[in-house]
Design a protein around this motif. Structure first.
Motif, PDB file in Angstrom:
ATOM      1  N   PRO A 117       0.800  -1.233   0.000  1.00 47.44           N
ATOM      2  CA  PRO A 117       0.000   0.000   0.000  1.00 47.44           C
ATOM      3  C   PRO A 117       0.831   1.280   0.000  1.00 47.44           C
ATOM      4  CG  PRO A 117      -0.783  -1.563   1.658  1.00 47.44           C
ATOM      5  CD  PRO A 117       0.526  -2.064   1.160  1.00 47.44           C
ATOM      6  N   VAL A 118       2.099   1.215   0.408  1.00 45.36           N
ATOM      7  CA  VAL A 118       2.922   2.428   0.500  1.00 45.36           C
ATOM      8  C   VAL A 118       3.484   2.797  -0.869  1.00 45.36           C
ATOM      9  CG1 VAL A 118       4.934   3.476   1.587  1.00 45.36           C
ATOM     10  CG2 VAL A 118       3.455   1.947   2.903  1.00 45.36           C
ATOM     11  N   TYR A 119       4.210   1.877  -1.488  1.00 46.60           N
ATOM     12  CA  TYR A 119       4.884   2.155  -2.752  1.00 46.60           C
ATOM     13  C   TYR A 119       4.097   1.677  -3.970  1.00 46.60           C
ATOM     14  CZ  TYR A 119       8.873   3.168   0.239  1.00 46.60           C
ATOM     15  OH  TYR A 119       9.693   3.694   1.195  1.00 46.60           O
ATOM     16  N   GLY A 120       3.380   0.597  -3.810  1.00 50.92           N
ATOM     17  CA  GLY A 120       2.577   0.103  -4.917  1.00 50.92           C
ATOM     18  C   GLY A 120       3.417  -0.383  -6.081  1.00 50.92           C
ATOM     19  N   CYS A 121       3.043   0.063  -7.272  1.00 53.63           N
ATOM     20  CA  CYS A 121       3.738  -0.361  -8.488  1.00 53.63           C
ATOM     21  C   CYS A 121       5.156   0.197  -8.546  1.00 53.63           C
ATOM     22  CB  CYS A 121       2.935   0.078  -9.700  1.00 53.63           C
ATOM     23  SG  CYS A 121       3.521  -0.584 -11.260  1.00 53.63           S
ATOM     24  N   ALA A 122       5.380   1.374  -7.930  1.00 56.77           N
ATOM     25  CA  ALA A 122       6.717   1.974  -7.945  1.00 56.77           C
ATOM     26  C   ALA A 122       7.720   1.103  -7.195  1.00 56.77           C
ATOM     27  CB  ALA A 122       6.670   3.364  -7.330  1.00 56.77           C
ATOM     28  N   GLY A 123       7.284   0.468  -6.117  1.00 59.70           N
ATOM     29  CA  GLY A 123       8.178  -0.425  -5.379  1.00 59.70           C
ATOM     30  C   GLY A 123       8.601  -1.622  -6.218  1.00 59.70           C
ATOM     31  N   ALA A 124       7.640  -2.196  -6.950  1.00 57.34           N
ATOM     32  CA  ALA A 124       7.983  -3.329  -7.819  1.00 57.34           C
ATOM     33  C   ALA A 124       8.930  -2.898  -8.931  1.00 57.34           C
ATOM     34  CB  ALA A 124       6.709  -3.930  -8.407  1.00 57.34           C
ATOM     35  N   ILE A 125       8.714  -1.691  -9.487  1.00 53.30           N
ATOM     36  CA  ILE A 125       9.587  -1.192 -10.551  1.00 53.30           C
ATOM     37  C   ILE A 125      11.003  -0.961 -10.026  1.00 53.30           C
ATOM     38  CG2 ILE A 125       9.988   0.765 -12.092  1.00 53.30           C
ATOM     39  CD1 ILE A 125       6.912   0.972 -12.338  1.00 53.30           C
ATOM     40  N   CYS A 126      11.119  -0.374  -8.829  1.00 54.02           N
ATOM     41  CA  CYS A 126      12.449  -0.152  -8.232  1.00 54.02           C
ATOM     42  C   CYS A 126      13.164  -1.473  -7.968  1.00 54.02           C
ATOM     43  CB  CYS A 126      12.309   0.640  -6.938  1.00 54.02           C
ATOM     44  SG  CYS A 126      11.800   2.347  -7.159  1.00 54.02           S
ATOM     45  N   GLN A 127      12.430  -2.471  -7.508  1.00 57.01           N
ATOM     46  CA  GLN A 127      13.039  -3.772  -7.266  1.00 57.01           C
ATOM     47  C   GLN A 127      13.524  -4.413  -8.559  1.00 57.01           C
ATOM     48  OE1 GLN A 127      10.460  -6.425  -5.176  1.00 57.01           O
ATOM     49  NE2 GLN A 127      12.034  -8.012  -4.886  1.00 57.01           N
ATOM     50  N   LEU A 128      12.731  -4.290  -9.608  1.00 55.97           N
ATOM     51  CA  LEU A 128      13.151  -4.843 -10.901  1.00 55.97           C
ATOM     52  C   LEU A 128      14.359  -4.096 -11.463  1.00 55.97           C
ATOM     53  CD1 LEU A 128       9.651  -5.447 -12.515  1.00 55.97           C
ATOM     54  CD2 LEU A 128      11.232  -7.178 -11.681  1.00 55.97           C
ATOM     55  N   GLN A 129      14.400  -2.780 -11.293  1.00 57.10           N
ATOM     56  CA  GLN A 129      15.559  -2.010 -11.746  1.00 57.10           C
ATOM     57  C   GLN A 129      16.817  -2.401 -10.982  1.00 57.10           C
ATOM     58  OE1 GLN A 129      14.408   2.092 -11.427  1.00 57.10           O
ATOM     59  NE2 GLN A 129      13.404   2.124 -13.430  1.00 57.10           N
ATOM     60  N   LYS A 130      16.668  -2.675  -9.695  1.00 60.11           N
ATOM     61  CA  LYS A 130      17.818  -3.131  -8.903  1.00 60.11           C
ATOM     62  C   LYS A 130      18.330  -4.473  -9.411  1.00 60.11           C
ATOM     63  CE  LYS A 130      19.190  -4.040  -4.126  1.00 60.11           C
ATOM     64  NZ  LYS A 130      18.718  -4.129  -2.708  1.00 60.11           N
ATOM     65  N   GLN A 131      17.404  -5.376  -9.699  1.00 60.25           N
ATOM     66  CA  GLN A 131      17.818  -6.673 -10.246  1.00 60.25           C
ATOM     67  C   GLN A 131      18.511  -6.516 -11.595  1.00 60.25           C
ATOM     68  OE1 GLN A 131      14.391  -9.206 -10.348  1.00 60.25           O
ATOM     69  NE2 GLN A 131      14.200  -9.336  -8.118  1.00 60.25           N
ATOM     70  N   ILE A 132      18.020  -5.582 -12.421  1.00 59.12           N
ATOM     71  CA  ILE A 132      18.638  -5.355 -13.730  1.00 59.12           C
ATOM     72  C   ILE A 132      20.053  -4.829 -13.577  1.00 59.12           C
ATOM     73  CG2 ILE A 132      18.511  -3.893 -15.790  1.00 59.12           C
ATOM     74  CD1 ILE A 132      15.442  -4.135 -15.575  1.00 59.12           C
ATOM     75  N   SER A 133      20.256  -3.895 -12.648  1.00 62.92           N
ATOM     76  CA  SER A 133      21.605  -3.341 -12.441  1.00 62.92           C
ATOM     77  C   SER A 133      22.560  -4.413 -11.912  1.00 62.92           C
ATOM     78  CB  SER A 133      21.535  -2.167 -11.466  1.00 62.92           C
ATOM     79  OG  SER A 133      21.045  -2.592 -10.205  1.00 62.92           O
ATOM     80  N   GLU A 134      22.070  -5.273 -11.007  1.00 62.22           N
ATOM     81  CA  GLU A 134      22.916  -6.359 -10.504  1.00 62.22           C
ATOM     82  C   GLU A 134      23.290  -7.333 -11.619  1.00 62.22           C
ATOM     83  OE1 GLU A 134      20.735  -8.091  -7.339  1.00 62.22           O
ATOM     84  OE2 GLU A 134      21.166  -6.466  -5.909  1.00 62.22           O
ATOM     85  N   LEU A 135      22.337  -7.659 -12.451  1.00 61.19           N
ATOM     86  CA  LEU A 135      22.627  -8.569 -13.564  1.00 61.19           C
ATOM     87  C   LEU A 135      23.581  -7.943 -14.578  1.00 61.19           C
ATOM     88  CD1 LEU A 135      19.056 -10.042 -14.140  1.00 61.19           C
ATOM     89  CD2 LEU A 135      21.026 -11.233 -13.197  1.00 61.19           C
ATOM     90  N   GLN A 136      23.445  -6.638 -14.801  1.00 63.38           N
ATOM     91  CA  GLN A 136      24.376  -5.953 -15.703  1.00 63.38           C
ATOM     92  C   GLN A 136      25.800  -5.967 -15.154  1.00 63.38           C
ATOM     93  OE1 GLN A 136      22.655  -2.092 -16.290  1.00 63.38           O
ATOM     94  NE2 GLN A 136      21.337  -2.748 -17.991  1.00 63.38           N
ATOM     95  N   ALA A 137      25.947  -5.792 -13.830  1.00 63.39           N
ATOM     96  CA  ALA A 137      27.280  -5.848 -13.217  1.00 63.39           C
ATOM     97  C   ALA A 137      27.875  -7.246 -13.346  1.00 63.39           C
ATOM     98  CB  ALA A 137      27.186  -5.437 -11.753  1.00 63.39           C
ATOM     99  N   GLU A 138      27.066  -8.267 -13.116  1.00 65.95           N
ATOM    100  CA  GLU A 138      27.560  -9.638 -13.278  1.00 65.95           C
ATOM    101  C   GLU A 138      27.931  -9.925 -14.725  1.00 65.95           C
ATOM    102  OE1 GLU A 138      24.631 -12.270 -11.770  1.00 65.95           O
ATOM    103  OE2 GLU A 138      24.897 -11.662  -9.670  1.00 65.95           O
ATOM    104  N   PHE A 139      27.169  -9.387 -15.640  1.00 63.25           N
ATOM    105  CA  PHE A 139      27.476  -9.598 -17.055  1.00 63.25           C
ATOM    106  C   PHE A 139      28.790  -8.921 -17.442  1.00 63.25           C
ATOM    107  CE2 PHE A 139      26.843  -8.304 -21.559  1.00 63.25           C
ATOM    108  CZ  PHE A 139      26.814  -9.569 -22.113  1.00 63.25           C
ATOM    109  N   ALA A 140      29.009  -7.700 -16.931  1.00 66.53           N
ATOM    110  CA  ALA A 140      30.276  -7.011 -17.219  1.00 66.53           C
ATOM    111  C   ALA A 140      31.455  -7.765 -16.616  1.00 66.53           C
ATOM    112  CB  ALA A 140      30.214  -5.584 -16.674  1.00 66.53           C
TER     113      ALA A 140
END
Length: 210
Positions: A124-147
């Motif tokens: 109820p606090v963040y809603g869809c924005a919280g899910a988007i931030c979590q997905l962006q964090k996962q994307i950045s972590e995967l990009q670092a592992e890929f590099a």
């Protein structure tokens, strides 16, 4: 009494005449080549098909009209879809948003509204924005592992190239040394042949002198 008997006979005769005329009309009606089964089928009254209202109109308890805006996107078999969206956005806002969009974009809009409503119910606090931030964090972590994996691959390629160069140098050195050895052997062989020939000539000259 005679008058009454005459009246009864006239009524009976009139009834007989009417029944005969009715029979003649029934017999003279054309059947137009229809079978008894087809006449029975035509005699059955039409069945009224009752369409089930959409889930939105069913939940809102209103009559579902023919051109209902919500009917194509909230079928009666999935009432939970409209319940979730109605809980967060409200029916009036959903109808207003769908009316402002073209028909080809309405299905995507409904899916996004349902997704956002689910995210808002879960968080109820963040809603869809919280899910988007979590997905962006996962994307950045995967990009670092890929590099990191790409850097390791480049390092291994450099090591393999250096090792290949060393192997080539050793092979060339070994081939050059083997060529030198073979040339030395050839020179020694020629020198030995020259010495033996000189020795034979000396022996021949000594035999002639003696």
């Amino acid at each position: 009494m005679e008058c009454s008997d005459r009246k009864t006979t006239t009524t009976i005769s009139s009834m007989n005449s009417s029944s005969s005329t009715f029979a003649t009309t029934i017999s003279t009606t054309p059947t137009s080549g229809l079978s008894p089964k087809s006449s029975i089928l035509l005699a059955t009254p039409p069945v009224n098909i009752v369409l089930s209202p959409c889930a939105a109109c069913k939940i809102l308890r209103r009559r579902c009209v023919e051109k209902c805006v919500l009917a194509p996107y909230f079928p009666p078999t999935d009432p939970l879809k409209f319940t979730i969206a109605h809980r967060v956005f409200g029916a009036s806002n959903i109808i207003k948003m769908l009316q402002e969009l073209p028909e080809k974009q309405r299905a995507d809009a409904v899916n996004s509204m349902v997704y956002e409503a689910n995210a808002r119910i879960r968080d109820p606090v963040y809603g869809c924005a919280g899910a988007i931030c979590q997905l962006q964090k996962q994307i950045s972590e995967l990009q670092a592992e890929f590099a990191k994996a790409q850097a390791e691959i480049l390092n291994l390629k450099c090591q393999n190239s250096n090792l290949f160069a060393l192997v080539c140098m050793e092979v060339s050195e070994n081939s050059s040394s083997s060529l030198l050895l073979s040339s030395d052997h050839i020179n020694d062989y020629e020198n030995n042949n020259d010495n033996t020939s000189m020795f034979l000539e000396d022996n021949n000259l000594y035999g002639l002198w003696t």
